[in-house]
Scaffold this active site. Structure first.
Site, PDB file in Angstrom:
ATOM      1  N   ARG A  59     -32.129  37.663  47.563  1.00  0.00           N
ATOM      2  CA  ARG A  59     -33.326  38.513  47.624  1.00  0.00           C
ATOM      3  C   ARG A  59     -33.952  38.533  49.012  1.00  0.00           C
ATOM      4  NH1 ARG A  59     -32.628  36.334  42.727  1.00  0.00           N
ATOM      5  NH2 ARG A  59     -33.665  34.428  43.337  1.00  0.00           N
ATOM      6  N   GLU A  96     -30.098  20.459  42.939  1.00  0.00           N
ATOM      7  CA  GLU A  96     -30.510  19.510  41.917  1.00  0.00           C
ATOM      8  C   GLU A  96     -29.312  18.748  41.363  1.00  0.00           C
ATOM      9  OE1 GLU A  96     -32.931  19.486  37.680  1.00  0.00           O
ATOM     10  OE2 GLU A  96     -32.957  21.277  38.934  1.00  0.00           O
TER      11      GLU A  96
END
Length: 176
Positions: A59, A96
């Site tokens: 984006r 993560e």
């Protein structure tokens, strides 16, 4: 009068249960919302020398292209590994669960060029930091990092600010 935050929808449990996904496609789809976001992302940098805008996949490409057009300067994409043709440099960063790699063309930025880094969301700051490292390895100087959304609980704003970068965000959302 609507704010940028008013144009962003939240999708519950996407992409996983317990996640509140902040969807900027509704912002991008509205011409007033998109214009508002671009104008506000640019506002703190008016009058500064900026040679190129770097957008982080994916984006950040939409925002970066619009900002580069507005400033009449070049745009440089930072992409996921294996997506750019030609010679690239790479930077690994932690996710993560695991690691990822981003790349940029090795001739995309010249030493001393002033760079504005943009993306839609600042979460942990890992992707942004990796992109910044690529820019700096090519000799670019970061003048600022602009994001639509900050998720302060994830620490990205603090992480980048602690490294000495100017961070500009348009709105915050609590939670993940």
């Amino acid at each position: 009068m609507k704010t940028v935050k008013d144009y962003i929808r939240t999708i519950v449990d996407f992409p996983h249960e317990g996640i509140l996904f902040r969807d900027v496609t509704t912002l991008f789809a509205d011409p007033r919302g998109m214009r508002l976001a671009i104008d506000q992302l640019l506002d703190p940098y008016v009058g500064m020398q900026i040679d190129k805008v770097v957008g982080l996949e994916a984006r950040g490409f939409i925002l970066g292209g619009a900002i580069a057009h507005q400033l009449s300067i070049g745009f440089v994409p930072i992409r996921k590994k294996g997506k750019l043709p030609g010679a690239v440099i790479s930077e690994e960063y932690k996710l993560e669960y695991g690691e990822a790699v981003v790349e940029v063309h090795d001739d995309a930025i010249q030493p001393g060029e002033k760079i504005l880094v943009v993306d839609d969301l600042l979460a942990t700051g890992g992707t942004a930091e990796a992109g910044i490292k690529l820019v700096e390895r090519l000799g670019g100087e970061i003048v600022g990092c602009a994001f639509i959304i900050d998720l302060p609980e994830l620490g990205g704003h603090k992480r980048l600010a602690d490294l000495g970068y100017d961070i500009h965000t348009l709105c915050e959302f609590e939670g993940l």
